[in-house]
Design an enzyme around this catalytic site. Structure first.
Site, short mmCIF file in Angstrom:
data_model
loop_
_atom_site.label_atom_id
_atom_site.label_comp_id
_atom_site.label_asym_id
_atom_site.label_seq_id
_atom_site.Cartn_x
_atom_site.Cartn_y
_atom_site.Cartn_z
N GLU A 493 0.74 -1.43 0.05
CA GLU A 493 0.04 0.08 0.08
C GLU A 493 0.89 1.41 -0.06
O GLU A 493 0.32 2.54 -0.49
CB GLU A 493 -1.08 -0.04 1.20
CG GLU A 493 -2.07 -1.22 1.02
CD GLU A 493 -3.21 -0.64 2.34
OE1 GLU A 493 -4.21 -1.07 2.01
OE2 GLU A 493 -2.68 -0.39 3.34
N LYS A 613 4.86 -0.99 3.90
CA LYS A 613 3.96 -0.80 5.27
C LYS A 613 3.89 -1.94 6.03
O LYS A 613 3.61 -2.05 7.22
CB LYS A 613 2.60 -0.16 5.03
CG LYS A 613 1.57 -0.25 6.00
CD LYS A 613 0.28 0.54 5.23
CE LYS A 613 -0.87 0.48 6.21
NZ LYS A 613 -2.28 0.95 5.67
N GLN A 614 3.58 -3.22 5.46
CA GLN A 614 3.19 -4.57 6.03
C GLN A 614 3.77 -5.62 5.12
O GLN A 614 4.24 -4.95 3.84
CB GLN A 614 1.86 -4.84 6.12
CG GLN A 614 0.82 -4.46 4.77
CD GLN A 614 -0.74 -4.16 5.02
OE1 GLN A 614 -1.29 -4.87 6.03
NE2 GLN A 614 -1.25 -3.66 4.20
#
Length: 805
Positions: A493, A613-614
């Protein structure tokens, strides 16, 4: 903290909204935040009530542009009940926890019973002390009812108090600070009135979706009241009932407020207000309602049985509690999806993302009827997904990244960075991998439940239409001699475009490409294994031909997956990005989980850097077992060996800011099989993500349902290596020193309450007695059969640890 009771001692205004979210009560139909009934919405309190699937669309002016957003609506507040000392001349101040009169405050959430209890002690200016005990529930047996019992005890004095009970229609959607520039006034035509004695009502409707809402409340005191001591005093937008109670010293007086809620989305009613008035009129007293509510919760806890010792077990029970309040068996009767933030607040506007990818694997093995209903939400919007694909020039079904009521794309066009105060373009709608998540959920549900009818009909349609989208979206590159998927955004993202590019989107996100390959392979398998009459119907219904199947086969074997420096690339060109000065940023800003906001506020962009982000690439290790992931790469002509996978895991672990509650979950899951000594650090973060609000102020806007359900599934499937595949239960456990022994039960292929117990070096399986057939259990080195009414103790080789791909 008791293993079943979460207790908050004292009153802390700074943490009140977090506690409201964590003390939300619900039943799958509607939920109400754990707000104080005597308080209205302000900077400290936010009493929100949300009904599953109840959305409304409004237009706002943002940064000089007209934007349209659909929100899950904050419904009229049924909680209000305030009290004060009664004075003949002049009004006393209402007691609230924010007043100086508050001397003691205690709040307890009973997970087993599904109730929230508050105990307060107030001391007025004249020294008179009043103890107040409240118990509330949102009924799990009757999904349209809620009850608030309030008990008053005067300490060492006698006299009267005044109690005001209300239904408040003067509410807006204002629970998320960064949305407050947006229009939040969803309710119109708010009217109040009286019903039978002791009953008041309120009705309204939403502005554009035209959902009618009816709410009725019966408020009864345990002492006789006449017209002088009980009267209605309705106000614009509020139904109000006033009671005057006499409190003899040391004697407890009780007021019970029973509320019914209906909307025009409900089945088998004609008018929501009429239905609400009838339901509240028929409702039994508090004790009977409490007993039936507790019985319903006992049944849920049996079906979701989870025996994990210690603090981890207490947190997992809290997570399961909130999953069941959002997605209960009542959900099976509704046309709703999985709201990413539960029914606990207004973050993400109550939208449905891909979070069911983390939720359904747990539900499949406990409440398959709920999983089926959630998949039906997606099936009913399959036609709209096909419209989205067609309008974008593609074939098949292109599901939206954010969904709401009707299946159109609900992703915002602009988002606010609270650090810089700037409204920025939002390109997250390019996360087309949501379609693969839906296909994956269809397959997993059918494997776990044995629901061949769903797989052969609606499931097959969804799988093939998503496969058709990927086969058409992928384009052949003559130079690479591979198919490529371009212009997308991956699970990370943060990266929405290449550095300096004016066009959004990235090429060949590895997660997107590999999951597309999986969808194509599974769709081919399903089509080929369909019963011949059904296969013919499917061909006719969607216009499928053998030429398409040949293309699916080719694309699924020649998809491009980029590599760099001996690791899988997150996307094509990722290896060319700059390294980030992580230490420098932390020194300047401290918490940099939301790295995108930090850099944008410095007039920089995360698009320039190797930072995530992840989990993105590592999500592949979350979805697929090592054997299945290796098989997917072999299908593409790559050997994904253990060394390459370990190197990939280490590479991205160093470059992830963990700006999502899902990040710790996925990293803990993956590390349990790669580097188990580090896994618990991330598992612990996933467990504490909401209770400690690790993302810094986000949980108060709504719990993170995917992360909560994911921690349950981490115990259920992650550590056990349990797969439902080919009509068998497969196990390949890994040992976790922090969870040496644990157990749970699952529902599998019609067998209710199959018990699984893990101990170091041991796996115990027990199948309840029934007229069903035996369950086939497969380990890496053997296969056993367990008959109904029987059990097996299986010794595990090599401490149950299996290698990565």
């Amino acid at each position: 903290m008791h293993e079943w009771i979460w207790t908050y001692e004292g009153y802390d205004p700074a943490r009140e909204r977090l506690r409201e979210a964590l003390c939300t009560l619900g039943n799958g139909y509607f939920a109400t935040r754990g707000a104080a009934p005597e308080c209205t919405a302000d900077d400290t309190h936010y009493p929100g009530t949300y009904a599953a699937g109840c959305y409304n669309r409004l237009t706002s002016t943002v940064a000089g542009r007209q934007v349209e957003n659909e929100d899950m609506v904050n419904l009229p507040n049924w909680l209000p009940l305030r009290f004060r000392l009664y004075r003949v001349a002049g009004d006393a101040a209402w007691f609230t926890p924010d007043s100086t009169a508050l001397a003691e405050h205690r709040q307890s959430l009973d997970l087993r019973a599904g109730t929230l209890e508050r105990t307060m002690r107030y001391v007025a200016e004249d020294g008179r002390a009043l103890t107040v005990r409240q118990l509330r529930l949102v009924h799990m047996a009757d999904p349209h009812l809620a009850v608030l019992r309030t008990q008053f005890t005067a300490e060492g004095w006698s006299g009267d108090i005044e109690v005001e009970a209300a239904l408040d229609g003067a509410v807006t959607n204002s629970g998320v600070a960064r949305y407050r520039e947006l229009n939040g006034s969803h309710l119109v035509h708010v009217n109040a009135g009286d019903g039978e004695p002791d009953t008041m009502w309120l009705r309204c409707r939403t502005t554009t979706s035209d959902i009618r809402i009816g709410m009725a409340a019966r408020t009864i005191a345990d002492e006789p009241t006449d017209e002088e001591r009980a009267r209605n005093a309705h106000e614009p937008l509020r139904a109000v009932q006033l009671l005057r109670l006499t409190l003899p010293g040391g004697v407890t007086r009780t007021v019970d407020k029973t509320v019914a809620l209906h909307t025009s989305r409900d089945a088998a009613i004609s008018d929501p207000l009429h239905a609400a008035l009838g339901r509240v009129g028929r409702a039994p007293g508090f004790e009977a309602l409490l007993e039936s509510h507790r019985t319903a919760w006992r049944q849920l806890w049996r079906r979701g049985e989870l025996d994990v010792p210690g603090e981890a077990g207490s947190i997992l029970r809290l997570h399961l509690f909130h999953v069941l309040q959002t997605l209960s068996p009542h959900t099976a009767d509704l046309d709703v999806g999985v709201p990413a933030r539960g029914l606990h607040g207004e973050a993400y506007r109550g939208h449905i993302f891909w979070d069911e990818l983390f939720v359904l694997p747990y539900l499949n093995l406990h409440f398959p009827e709920v999983s089926r209903a959630l998949l039906m939400y997606r099936y009913r919007r399959l036609e709209q997904a096909r419209v989205l694909a067609r309008d974008a020039g593609h074939t098949g079904a292109m599901y939206p990244w954010q969904s709401g009521s009707d299946g159109r794309e609900e992703t915002q066009e602009l988002h606010l960075n609270p650090r810089s105060g700037r409204w920025l373009p939002d390109h997250s709608r390019l996360q087309h991998h949501v379609g693969s998540a839906i296909a994956y959920n269809v397959w997993q549900y059918c494997e776990a439940s044995g629901d061949a009818e769903f797989l052969h009909t609606k499931g097959a349609e969804m799988l093939t239409q998503v496969a058709r989208f990927w086969a058409g979206f992928a384009r052949y590159d003559d130079q690479l001699e591979r198919y490529r998927i371009r212009g997308v955004v991956g699970p990370d993202e943060y990266h929405e475009a290449y550095p300096g590019s004016c066009l959004p989107g990235l090429d060949d996100n590895a997660y997107t490409n590999v999951t597309a390959v999986w969808v194509l392979a599974r769709a081919l398998e399903v089509v080929r294994e369909l019963p011949e009459p059904r296969r013919r119907e499917l061909y006719e219904r969607i216009g499928l031909d053998r030429g398409e199947l040949a293309r699916w086969e080719e694309v699924s074997r020649r998809m491009y997956v980029p590599f760099h420096d001996g690791v899988i690339s997150q996307f094509h060109g990722y290896g060319d990005l700059e390294e980030l000065d992580w230490d420098g940023l932390r020194a300047r800003h401290g918490d940099i989980r939301r790295l995108d906001r930090v850099l944008e506020a410095e007039n920089d962009t995360v698009n320039r850097y190797k930072a995530s982000k992840q989990a993105d690439v590592l999500m592949l290790g979350y979805l697929f077992s090592p054997a299945e992931l290796s098989g997917l790469f072999r299908r593409l002509g790559h050997e994904l060996d253990e060394e390459t996978w370990h190197r990939t895991v280490d590479y991205y672990l160093k470059r992830t800011s963990h700006g999502s509650t899902l990040s710790g979950l996925v990293h803990g899951w993956v590390l349990a099989r790669v580097r188990r000594e580090d896994a618990w650090t991330y598992v612990k973060e996933a467990l504490e993500g909401d209770i400690a609000d690790l993302q810094g102020g986000t949980t108060e806007e709504g719990i993170h349902l995917g992360a909560m359900a994911g921690t349950l599934d981490l115990v259920q499937r992650g550590l056990t290596g349990m797969e439902t595949r080919g009509g068998a239960l497969w196990f390949d456990p890994v040992h976790s020193p922090q969870l040496a022994e644990y157990g749970f039960s699952v529902r599998y292929h019609g067998h209710w309450g199959v018990r699984v117990r893990m101990r170091p070096g041991e796996l115990h399986i027990g199948v309840p007695a029934s007229d069903g057939g035996p369950i086939e259990v497969r380990l890496t080195d053997r296969t056993v059969s367990v008959e109904p009414g029987g059990s097996r103790l299986l010794m595990l080789p090599d401490d149950g640890h299996r290698p990565s791909p």
